[in-house]
Design an enzyme around this catalytic site. Structure first.
Site, mmCIF file in Angstrom:
data_model
loop_
_atom_site.group_PDB
_atom_site.id
_atom_site.type_symbol
_atom_site.label_atom_id
_atom_site.label_comp_id
_atom_site.label_asym_id
_atom_site.label_seq_id
_atom_site.Cartn_x
_atom_site.Cartn_y
_atom_site.Cartn_z
ATOM 1 N N ALA A 1 -49.873 -33.456 36.487
ATOM 2 C CA ALA A 1 -50.644 -32.461 35.755
ATOM 3 C C ALA A 1 -51.794 -32.005 36.632
ATOM 4 O O ALA A 1 -52.120 -32.619 37.648
ATOM 5 C CB ALA A 1 -51.173 -33.026 34.436
ATOM 6 N N GLU B 1 -56.566 -35.543 32.282
ATOM 7 C CA GLU B 1 -56.906 -34.153 32.597
ATOM 8 C C GLU B 1 -58.109 -33.676 31.786
ATOM 9 O O GLU B 1 -58.931 -32.885 32.272
ATOM 10 C CB GLU B 1 -55.705 -33.248 32.349
ATOM 11 C CG GLU B 1 -54.440 -33.640 33.121
ATOM 12 C CD GLU B 1 -54.674 -33.827 34.607
ATOM 13 O OE1 GLU B 1 -55.497 -33.086 35.193
ATOM 14 O OE2 GLU B 1 -54.037 -34.730 35.190
#
Length: 854
Positions: free
Chosen positions: A275, A309
């Site tokens: 990610a 994230e």
């Protein structure tokens, strides 16, 4: 340093004279659905200041062609201004505006603007990925993290498409079958954090509200995106649920409102990494959209990445490292917060620290024992160095050290330091000293010596208990011996374990202390009965390898599975695996432990790690003469546990997959084919599409899957995932023709995306087929420099790592690797590092085999 690379010194020089005020980027993506269109139009206008009027500088750009360059109203000749990687401008004023119009290339390597055509429905999808320096493949810019600025994107795309960027869109206008999306300006961010996602994505939305301390309410629109063909499998509600829990948690801990407006999460195809933390528009690999049944470990891993994230929105996006030396300032924190947040945010994944100890730290221990290991605060000379430092040191070791720091200064001092750090450096750039400064303020501790020991030295220490007892079996001395180059200070817990009435190993005493120097006496242990097991670093407070005294090791041989505490058991498993990797425990002994106790392992993530490690032990660490026997034992064990597993359970699925990985004999392969055909059945086991491909891979590797059979399975699963699995099956077939085809597909052509490069290399490099791939060792070393020079760095990394002849453990390949390293001292440092690390893996395998022969 000319060309595509950028040195730290050049970046420092440029930042010393420039300050960027604004970017305006216009992209025309209407050509994307046309497979013959190789490029798109990119127009960038940058407003910036120069502290030395009259000076010269350059913008970074990787594009097939530049149409025009205009500086302060003056047209420059692209033929002389653009050299293929840089747009050179001179005669700068105090205030400047430069506009660059270019034709930039669609990517198939996951770098820049990646274009993907869905085989399921023919739809085209685009997304960007820039870290560390690929924004220059999409628009001209000053490609370094410390020249932050607001970005305003305008994107024209087919009318049926959805377009996302970092900020909310302010308007959408339609004309001639296309729509133009005007996005609001972003907050000041680095070039590598900008993002565009465009295509006919399936979108699900939600909303998050948070009451701030001043009584106002923060409103954050949420969305989750995936390809339309994946929509039936998309559990967006679960993903968005974790997202809202995470936002609650981080607002509480960081006391700084989420600063980027909206929160999109796009799951995109053929993604090179897990990610990317683009503010307001996070991108994830779409393998997190589960097409078939997966174990709960996969859901936990996805939730961890969501929180990782999200932590970056503060650690990395709001406050960004000045240069890639301090990459750890964002990645170590995010890795730590991923696990910390799973528990703190009250998700259902309460065993997050078990997973961290068992999986993330295994990555760190491996990386930290390479000859190329580096301090957490690394010396990053240029962009190629930066690309390779997204590694187990920067992520998992750094996170482990942060866990130790929290134990050292206390959690409240740690998070209060973070709060001050965000407020003091919001939308700016920092270095190591900035973080240490606030933590010293909040903790009252001098952290300079701590940083010197933990952040500025490389390598992993090993801690071993040394025990003496009297005639009655009571401890007269318990000491902790530390072996390593750094001899760091460690805050650890020592666990003393004995058997309870049920025969389980339970902790009877816990002693916490500071370990310093080569030998530390545990005074509190004196006079206690000698326990069955002494477990150093109980609760996993520090970063180290743990060893055992002889008596404790014997306890583990007979009772490892009986350790009741889940984290303690995971630490024991990690320790015996490190003993095996270090050539201190025979591989067959490790395999015996797995076969004896893995069936008792309750944590599914730990079980899946044991499967992978046992397979490596047999393939690479076992003496060659025992490999066949070891492989048979693993397959027999997998079959036995599969039949005994609870029907429909995660453990049953894990053992089915392990059987597919180990199947070799007639009984195993017969069951595999029967499960595929439906003529055999295991109660509760659903043979869904992903498991079918695993079973086909087993047959392909055994030479029992025909071309028509594999093509038929692809016809049923004509998807991106199906194409990947089909490609790996073809490369896995045990024939010279299959190996030649896989080699040629990657080496002789640059048409394949990174996902299919990986599929070919994985099928090609099956260790049991080492006799078939041996003849490729010499060609491999001859092509390294050519690959590095001609391929993008993402593809080159996959080729160099994926095709290294790791299975050739006869000693000859080690000599070939040494000869290449000795004969190519001037090769790119990043290339030499990759080869040296793989060479070290091979040398480690040879040492482990020598141990297994004794």
């Amino acid at each position: 340093m000319p060309g595509k690379n950028l040195s730290r010194e050049e970046a420092q020089q440029r930042a010393g004279v420039l300050a960027v005020d604004d970017y305006r980027v216009r992209l025309d993506l209407t050509s994307a659905p046309d497979p013959t269109a190789a490029t798109f139009r990119s127009t960038t206008t940058v407003a910036f200041r120069c502290s030395r009027p009259g000076a010269a500088t350059f913008l970074d750009l990787l594009a097939p062609s530049v149409r025009s360059v205009t500086l302060n109203g003056r047209a420059l000749d692209p033929a002389t201004a653009y050299d293929g990687a840089r747009v050179h401008i001179d005669g700068l004023a105090a205030e400047n505006v430069v506009t660059v119009e270019a034709d930039c290339a669609y990517s198939r390597t996951g770098e820049g603007l990646h274009r993907f055509v869905d085989p399921a429905d023919g739809e085209t999808y685009l997304y960007t990925h820039f870290e560390p320096a690929d924004a220059r493949r999409v628009f001209a810019n000053f490609e370094q993290p410390d020249l932050k600025a607001p970005f305003t994107f305008t994107v024209t795309a087919p009318a049926a498409w959805d377009v996302r960027s970092n900020a909310v869109h302010e308007s959408v206008t339609e004309e001639g079958g296309a729509r133009t999306w005007e996005f609001a300006p972003t907050k000041p961010i680095s070039t590598y954090l900008t993002a565009v996602v465009a295509g006919p994505y399936h979108v699900e939305t939600d909303h998050y509200s948070h009451e701030l301390a001043d009584g106002t309410t923060l409103e954050i629109p949420l969305s989750a995106l995936c390809r339309r063909s994946l929509a039936p499998h998309f559990d967006a509600e679960e993903i968005l649920g974790v997202t809202k829990l995470g936002l609650d948690f981080f607002h509480e801990e960081f006391d700084f409102p989420y600063p980027f407006g909206k929160y999109d999460q796009a799951f995109v195809p053929e993604y090179n990494i897990g990610a990317m933390e683009n503010p307001g528009c996070v991108t994830f690999k779409e393998e997190f959209v589960f097409r078939s049944k997966v174990t709960d470990a996969a859901y936990e891993a996805r939730a961890n990445v969501v929180l990782h994230e999200m932590a970056h929105m503060w650690f990395g996006d709001l406050v960004t490292p000045r240069w890639w030396d301090d990459l750890w300032l964002k990645e170590s924190f995010a890795d730590f917060m991923g696990s910390y947040g799973l528990i703190g945010a009250r998700t259902r994944y309460s065993a997050a620290w078990v997973t961290f100890a068992n999986q993330r730290k295994a990555w760190a221990y491996r990386q930290d024992q390479f000859p190329t290991t580096h301090p957490i605060t690394a010396d990053i000379r240029d962009l190629e160095d930066a690309k390779l430092n997204f590694d187990g040191i920067t992520y998992a070791k750094g996170a482990s050290v942060l866990k130790q720091l929290v134990a050292y200064v206390g959690s409240e001092a740690f998070f209060e330091g973070a709060r001050r750090y965000f407020k003091r450096h919001a939308f700016g750039n920092t270095e190591l000293g900035d973080l240490l400064g606030v933590l010293e303020e909040t903790s009252g501790r001098d952290l300079k010596s701590w940083a010197a020991s933990w952040l500025q030295t490389a390598g992993v220490d090993a801690l071993t208990p040394q025990i003496t007892t009297d005639a009655e079996g009571r401890i007269t001395e318990l000491a902790v011996l530390q072996d390593g180059d750094a001899l760091r200070p460690h805050r650890i817990a020592v666990g003393l374990y004995d058997r309870d009435a049920d025969g389980a190993l339970v902790r009877t005493e816990r002693i916490e202390l500071d370990v310093t120097g080569a030998r530390t006496v545990v005074a509190e242990a004196v006079g206690r009965p000698r326990p069955a097991l002494v477990l150093l670093n109980d609760e996993d407070l520090t970063y180290c390898k743990i060893r055992f005294d002889d008596s404790s090791l014997e306890t583990l041989r007979t009772g490892l599975g009986g350790i009741r505490d889940e984290l303690a058991r995971a630490l024991a498993w990690s320790a015996v695996w490190n003993l095996t990797r270090d050539g201190l425990m025979p591989a067959r002994d490790y395999v015996a432990l797995v076969l004896r106790f893995a069936g008792q392992e309750g944590n599914i993530g730990v079980l899946q790690s044991l499967h992978a490690q046992a397979k490596t032990a047999v393939d690479l660490y076992a003496a060659p003469e025992w490999r066949a026997e070891g492989a048979r034992q693993l397959a027999d064990g997998a079959l036995r546990e599969l039949r005994d597993a609870v029907p429909g359970s995660d453990h049953q699925l894990a053992w089915a997959r392990f059987l597919a990985q180990t199947a070799g004999g007639a009984e195993h392969l017969g069951l595999v084919r029967g499960l595929l055909a439906g003529s055999a059945r295991i109660d509760g086991l659903e043979v869904d599409q992903e498991l079918r491909w695993s079973l086909w891979l087993a047959l392909a590797a055994a030479g029992q899957a025909g071309d028509e059979e594999l093509a038929g399975e692809l016809a049923v699963d004509n998807t991106a995932g199906g194409k990947h699995q089909y490609t790996q099956c073809l490369a896995a077939r045990p024939t010279p023709e299959a190996k030649a085809a896989a080699w040629s597909a990657v080496i002789d052509s640059d048409e394949l995306p990174s996902a299919l490069v990986e599929a070919n290399s994985a099928g090609f490099s099956i260790p049991a087929q080492r006799d078939l791939t041996a003849l490729y060792a010499a060609p491999y070393f001859k092509l390294l420099e050519k690959v590095w020079a001609e391929r993008t760095i993402e593809i080159a990394i996959r080729i160099v790592g994926g095709f290294f002849p790791i299975a050739q453990t006869d000693g000859h390949t080690l000599a070939e690797a040494d000869a290449w390293l000795d004969g190519h001292p001037q090769a790119a440092p990043a290339l030499r590092r990759l080869v040296l690390e793989r060479r070290d893996d091979l040398a480690r395998a040879l040492r482990a085999q020598a141990c297994d022969r004794v």
